[in-house]
Design a protein around this motif. Structure first.
Motif, PDB file in Angstrom:
ATOM      1  N   ASP A  32      34.881  42.307  35.052  1.00  0.00           N
ATOM      2  CA  ASP A  32      35.414  43.396  36.407  1.00  0.00           C
ATOM      3  C   ASP A  32      34.126  44.054  36.351  1.00  0.00           C
ATOM      4  O   ASP A  32      34.064  44.018  37.847  1.00  0.00           O
ATOM      5  CB  ASP A  32      36.563  45.219  35.678  1.00  0.00           C
ATOM      6  CG  ASP A  32      37.601  44.299  35.736  1.00  0.00           C
ATOM      7  OD1 ASP A  32      38.481  43.501  35.798  1.00  0.00           O
ATOM      8  OD2 ASP A  32      38.420  44.801  34.726  1.00  0.00           O
ATOM      9  N   ASP A  33      33.107  43.999  35.784  1.00  0.00           N
ATOM     10  CA  ASP A  33      31.635  44.472  36.626  1.00  0.00           C
ATOM     11  C   ASP A  33      30.373  42.697  36.904  1.00  0.00           C
ATOM     12  O   ASP A  33      31.141  42.049  35.894  1.00  0.00           O
ATOM     13  CB  ASP A  33      31.330  45.061  34.897  1.00  0.00           C
ATOM     14  CG  ASP A  33      29.375  45.591  35.456  1.00  0.00           C
ATOM     15  OD1 ASP A  33      29.404  45.292  36.347  1.00  0.00           O
ATOM     16  OD2 ASP A  33      28.989  46.058  34.441  1.00  0.00           O
ATOM     17  N   GLN A  40      36.239  42.868  43.002  1.00  0.00           N
ATOM     18  CA  GLN A  40      36.836  42.164  43.162  1.00  0.00           C
ATOM     19  C   GLN A  40      36.707  41.223  41.467  1.00  0.00           C
ATOM     20  O   GLN A  40      35.259  41.166  41.321  1.00  0.00           O
ATOM     21  CB  GLN A  40      37.538  40.803  43.892  1.00  0.00           C
ATOM     22  CG  GLN A  40      37.461  39.397  43.750  1.00  0.00           C
ATOM     23  CD  GLN A  40      37.252  38.529  44.380  1.00  0.00           C
ATOM     24  OE1 GLN A  40      37.167  38.360  45.875  1.00  0.00           O
ATOM     25  NE2 GLN A  40      38.048  37.493  43.919  1.00  0.00           N
ATOM     26  N   PRO A  41      37.421  40.665  40.530  1.00  0.00           N
ATOM     27  CA  PRO A  41      36.969  40.146  39.159  1.00  0.00           C
ATOM     28  C   PRO A  41      36.147  39.141  39.642  1.00  0.00           C
ATOM     29  O   PRO A  41      36.244  38.295  40.940  1.00  0.00           O
ATOM     30  CB  PRO A  41      38.106  39.576  38.531  1.00  0.00           C
ATOM     31  CG  PRO A  41      39.342  40.510  38.986  1.00  0.00           C
ATOM     32  CD  PRO A  41      39.147  40.653  40.546  1.00  0.00           C
TER      33      PRO A  41
END
Length: 544
Positions: free
Chosen positions: A144-145, A84-85
């Motif tokens: 996101d990464d 998840q973010p």
């Protein structure tokens, strides 16, 4: 053929170590502050973004990075969550009241993962009453990464924390918490030069997370239907069943008066008579079936423990007296949408008379959203409606696991282990315990110290505050497998509060807690004094 896995916690740890090497951050509490590395679950972060309050929620296991100055004036936080973010934030304490906007508002970056919690007026009331600290969010960003989020956490720390006081990285130290699973590989990478650390990170990631995909091998249907090997992860329901078998001292094997069978079935359908109506329950997914049956077949209980709600527990008897009254509220009043009327009474009588279905009567039944609660109630139903009905004891019943249940030697060992040793073994396997005090409806993860049958929990740090700790008298405690999402054992405990009014005892137990919490900065005396002024120690005694 090799396939690279998606970045997980192991990758994140190595990437943190690489950044520590790049900035030459030493291990241990630093001169001006400490970078703490921990793994947490069910994290909720509430903060002030200019004139609005916001909340971030991280339900999955999340790596928490926190670089905090000793005087608490500035700090950065990184919530690194694979799947998840991830979020990186920078804060400062007691900002100037006349400070301008400073450019674009950080809360412009908030996405759907954040929700508005309080208005500015409401938040000011909370700040003024001391319920939330007066802190200001300087900057934040989502990623996101997770590996990019780690890099940005170090950038935020350099820009908003160290630069704010003209400090260097070697004045900051790093401290991995026990929960993170930090090992010798990570420490070694953190001590290398920048280039060497990058190469070693790549080598370890490749070695750990690259998996070989074997060539496709076509198999016959008979081969494909062979039961698959059991995974290493414990089955939480089986562990709970084993714990209850131990609690009631049920021996293994067929019992003198009856047997408790443990099996796993798929596509189960249960049709039964609930007073004057026939009902049907459907369980399409793999379901653990518990069945405690007397040898003469007069009375029995059934438990359909389903991984998706609801689970059902039922008690039956054979050939009930025809003149029996209603006996109070009908058990089928509890039936929800999961049950459907199958036959009318007249039709059912035809089936009974023809011998197609047995003449049985449902004594009581209930549905449960929590499969573990259903296990507990199955044992209660068995004790009340089966054993008590014939004045029998648990040791006259035996348990027999069917091969389909995937019952193993681990479950047999737990089933034979008395309560006290089971608790002690569980505490050795866990870094934290989950406590639900009688002052709250929440179950809280807490680090602890265990000695001679007593468990001590601190309630004095921002990361570990038990609600209304001074008034806690009882608590429910759950112990989970270390690194696995499964409960090993749970129990009730009596609680005694140790506060600053007992300084000698507080200092004695506090010293044990300091030794366990090695990441806390300062001398033992200073730490204990700080804890004594901020909170209390809870002493938990398991009720066996």
């Amino acid at each position: 053929m090799a396939l690279r896995k998606v970045a997980g916690s192991s990758d994140v740890r190595l990437h943190v170590a690489r950044n520590l090497a790049e900035y030459a951050v030493p291990k241990g509490p630093g001169q001006v502050g400490t970078l703490s590395i921990a793994l947490e679950r069910n994290l909720t972060r509430t903060f002030k973004a200019h004139w609005t309050g916001f909340k971030l929620v991280f339900p999955r296991p999340t790596i928490l990075l926190s670089a905090t100055l000793k005087d608490g004036t500035f700090w950065s936080e990184g919530y690194i969550s694979p799947g998840q973010p991830s979020w990186v934030l920078a804060f400062r304490r007691d900002p100037h009241k006349d400070r301008g906007s400073g450019g674009p508002r950080p809360d412009d970056k908030l996405g759907l993962e954040a929700s508005i919690e309080t208005s500015l007026a409401q938040r000011h009331k909370l700040i003024d009453s001391g319920q939330i600290p007066h802190e200001e969010l300087i900057r934040m960003e989502d990623f996101d990464d997770p590996l990019e989020a780690v890099d940005e956490f170090f950038n935020y720390t350099a820009w908003y924390v160290l630069r704010a006081i003209d400090a260097e990285w070697d004045q900051l130290g790093y401290v991995p918490e026990p929960s993170i699973g930090w090992g010798a590989d990570e420490d070694r990478v953190a001590q290398l030069t920048s280039d060497a650390a990058a190469q070693e990170e790549q080598r370890l990631v490749t070695a750990r997370d690259t998996v070989d995909i074997p060539p496709v091998k076509l198999r016959s249907r008979a081969e494909r239907t062979v039961p698959q090997p059991r995974t290493d992860a414990p089955n939480e329901v089986l562990t709970r069943i084993a714990r209850r078998l131990s609690e009631y001292e049920v021996p293994k094997g067929p019992g003198e008066l009856g047997t408790l069978s443990i099996a796993q079935e798929r596509n189960l359908t249960r049709t039964f008579k609930a007073h004057w109506t026939g009902f049907k329950l459907l369980f399409p997914r793999p379901t653990i079936l518990l069945s405690a049956i007397l040898r003469d077949g007069r009375l029995w209980s059934e438990g359909y423990i389903s991984p998706t709600p609801p689970s059902w527990v039922l008690a039956f008897r054979r050939d009930p007296p025809k003149a029996r009254g209603s006996g109070g509220p009908r058990p089928d009043d509890k039936l929800g949408l999961e049950a459907s009327i199958e036959t009318s009474l007249a039709q059912r009588h035809k089936l009974i008379d023809s011998g197609q279905i047995p003449h049985e009567e449902l004594i009581r039944m209930e549905d449960f959203d929590d499969p573990l609660e259903a296990v507990d109630e199955f044992f209660n139903y068995t004790a009340w409606y089966v054993l008590r009905a014939i004045d029998a004891e648990w040791d006259q019943l035996g348990y027999v696991p069917e091969p389909s249940s995937r019952w193993s030697a681990d479950e047999d060992r737990i089933a034979a282990l008395p309560m006290a040793p089971a608790i002690e073994e569980g505490l050795k396997k866990s870094d934290i315990i989950w406590i639900k005090p009688d002052t709250s409806n929440l179950s809280l993860p807490c680090w602890f110290v265990y000695r001679n049958g007593k468990i001590w929990v601190l309630s004095a740090e921002p990361q570990q505050i038990v609600p209304d700790a001074r008034n806690v008298r009882e608590a429910q405690v759950a112990i989970r497998w270390k690194g696995r999402d499964a409960r090993l054992i749970d129990f009730d405990a009596s609680v005694r509060v140790i506060g600053p009014e007992n300084p000698a005892e507080f200092e004695e137990i506090g010293a044990l807690l300091v030794a366990k919490r090695q990441s806390v900065s300062g001398s033992v005396e200073d730490i204990i004094a700080r804890w004594m002024s901020a909170g209390v120690i809870l002493e938990l005694t398991p009720r066996l």
